[in-house]
Design a protein around this motif. Structure first.
Motif, PDB file in Angstrom:
ATOM      1  N   PRO A  24     -18.041   1.868 -12.897  1.00  0.00           N
ATOM      2  CA  PRO A  24     -18.741   2.613 -11.839  1.00  0.00           C
ATOM      3  C   PRO A  24     -19.608   3.760 -12.363  1.00  0.00           C
ATOM      4  O   PRO A  24     -20.612   4.103 -11.756  1.00  0.00           O
ATOM      5  CB  PRO A  24     -17.618   3.138 -10.948  1.00  0.00           C
ATOM      6  CG  PRO A  24     -16.351   2.892 -11.659  1.00  0.00           C
ATOM      7  CD  PRO A  24     -16.592   1.921 -12.743  1.00  0.00           C
ATOM      8  N   GLY A  25     -19.257   4.324 -13.500  1.00  0.00           N
ATOM      9  CA  GLY A  25     -20.055   5.425 -14.041  1.00  0.00           C
ATOM     10  C   GLY A  25     -21.467   5.012 -14.408  1.00  0.00           C
ATOM     11  O   GLY A  25     -22.406   5.815 -14.315  1.00  0.00           O
ATOM     12  N   LEU A  66     -27.543   5.115 -13.929  1.00  0.00           N
ATOM     13  CA  LEU A  66     -28.806   4.470 -13.582  1.00  0.00           C
ATOM     14  C   LEU A  66     -29.535   5.210 -12.471  1.00  0.00           C
ATOM     15  O   LEU A  66     -30.762   5.188 -12.404  1.00  0.00           O
ATOM     16  CB  LEU A  66     -28.554   3.015 -13.159  1.00  0.00           C
ATOM     17  CG  LEU A  66     -28.122   2.053 -14.259  1.00  0.00           C
ATOM     18  CD1 LEU A  66     -27.753   0.702 -13.660  1.00  0.00           C
ATOM     19  CD2 LEU A  66     -29.215   1.912 -15.303  1.00  0.00           C
ATOM     20  N   GLU A  67     -28.773   5.846 -11.586  1.00  0.00           N
ATOM     21  CA  GLU A  67     -29.358   6.648 -10.516  1.00  0.00           C
ATOM     22  C   GLU A  67     -29.901   7.970 -11.023  1.00  0.00           C
ATOM     23  O   GLU A  67     -30.697   8.609 -10.357  1.00  0.00           O
ATOM     24  CB  GLU A  67     -28.290   6.947  -9.447  1.00  0.00           C
ATOM     25  CG  GLU A  67     -28.402   6.126  -8.235  1.00  0.00           C
ATOM     26  CD  GLU A  67     -27.411   6.563  -7.171  1.00  0.00           C
ATOM     27  OE1 GLU A  67     -26.682   7.550  -7.351  1.00  0.00           O
ATOM     28  OE2 GLU A  67     -27.370   5.891  -6.144  1.00  0.00           O
ATOM     29  N   GLY A  68     -29.451   8.397 -12.196  1.00  0.00           N
ATOM     30  CA  GLY A  68     -29.883   9.678 -12.735  1.00  0.00           C
ATOM     31  C   GLY A  68     -28.958  10.826 -12.377  1.00  0.00           C
ATOM     32  O   GLY A  68     -29.315  11.988 -12.540  1.00  0.00           O
ATOM     33  N   ARG A  69     -27.772  10.535 -11.910  1.00  0.00           N
ATOM     34  CA  ARG A  69     -26.803  11.558 -11.526  1.00  0.00           C
ATOM     35  C   ARG A  69     -25.728  11.640 -12.606  1.00  0.00           C
ATOM     36  O   ARG A  69     -24.635  11.114 -12.456  1.00  0.00           O
ATOM     37  CB  ARG A  69     -26.202  11.214 -10.170  1.00  0.00           C
ATOM     38  CG  ARG A  69     -27.260  11.110  -9.085  1.00  0.00           C
ATOM     39  CD  ARG A  69     -26.695  10.719  -7.776  1.00  0.00           C
ATOM     40  NE  ARG A  69     -25.853  11.801  -7.291  1.00  0.00           N
ATOM     41  CZ  ARG A  69     -25.047  11.698  -6.254  1.00  0.00           C
ATOM     42  NH1 ARG A  69     -24.971  10.584  -5.587  1.00  0.00           N
ATOM     43  NH2 ARG A  69     -24.306  12.711  -5.888  1.00  0.00           N
ATOM     44  N   LEU A  70     -26.057  12.297 -13.697  1.00  0.00           N
ATOM     45  CA  LEU A  70     -25.174  12.314 -14.857  1.00  0.00           C
ATOM     46  C   LEU A  70     -23.867  13.062 -14.612  1.00  0.00           C
ATOM     47  O   LEU A  70     -22.821  12.665 -15.117  1.00  0.00           O
ATOM     48  CB  LEU A  70     -25.913  12.896 -16.059  1.00  0.00           C
ATOM     49  CG  LEU A  70     -27.121  12.081 -16.523  1.00  0.00           C
ATOM     50  CD1 LEU A  70     -27.791  12.766 -17.691  1.00  0.00           C
ATOM     51  CD2 LEU A  70     -26.711  10.677 -16.883  1.00  0.00           C
ATOM     52  N   LEU A  77     -16.336   8.520 -14.642  1.00  0.00           N
ATOM     53  CA  LEU A  77     -15.618   8.084 -15.838  1.00  0.00           C
ATOM     54  C   LEU A  77     -14.230   8.718 -15.920  1.00  0.00           C
ATOM     55  O   LEU A  77     -13.267   8.080 -16.342  1.00  0.00           O
ATOM     56  CB  LEU A  77     -16.436   8.406 -17.086  1.00  0.00           C
ATOM     57  CG  LEU A  77     -17.696   7.558 -17.263  1.00  0.00           C
ATOM     58  CD1 LEU A  77     -18.514   8.093 -18.429  1.00  0.00           C
ATOM     59  CD2 LEU A  77     -17.344   6.109 -17.473  1.00  0.00           C
ATOM     60  N   ALA A  78     -14.125   9.974 -15.483  1.00  0.00           N
ATOM     61  CA  ALA A  78     -12.817  10.634 -15.461  1.00  0.00           C
ATOM     62  C   ALA A  78     -11.905   9.976 -14.421  1.00  0.00           C
ATOM     63  O   ALA A  78     -10.709   9.790 -14.667  1.00  0.00           O
ATOM     64  CB  ALA A  78     -12.980  12.117 -15.161  1.00  0.00           C
TER      65      ALA A  78
END
Length: 65
Positions: A14-15, A20-24, A31-32
Motif C-alpha cells: 500500500p505504501g 505514486l500519488e506524491g504523498r511521501l 509502511l509503518a
C-alpha cells in the motif's frame, strides 16, 4: 492491465500507491502500518480507495494532452 497492477499494489504494497500519488509522508506511515499484520488491513483498504483516485488522475491527464 493497469487496474490489475494498481489493485495488486494496493493490497500487497500500500505504501507504493501513496508514493505514486506524491504523498511521501503518508507512504512512510503506510509502511509503518504494514509492518504489523493488524495495521496492514486498514491501510490496504485506504490504498484501494486511493488507487481509484490515482486511476482517475491518469485518465484526466491523458485527456489534456
Amino acid at each position: 492491465m493497469k487496474k490489475f497492477f494498481l489493485s495488486w499494489l494496493a493490497i500487497f504494497f500500500p505504501g507504493v500507491i501513496f508514493m505514486l500519488e506524491g504523498r511521501l509522508e503518508f507512504a512512510v506511515f503506510a509502511l509503518a502500518m504494514q509492518a504489523s499484520i493488524i495495521g496492514w488491513i486498514p491501510i490496504s483498504i485506504v490504498a484501494w480507495k486511493h488507487r481509484k483516485a490515482l486511476d482517475v488522475q491518469s485518465k484526466s491527464s491523458n485527456q489534456k494532452e
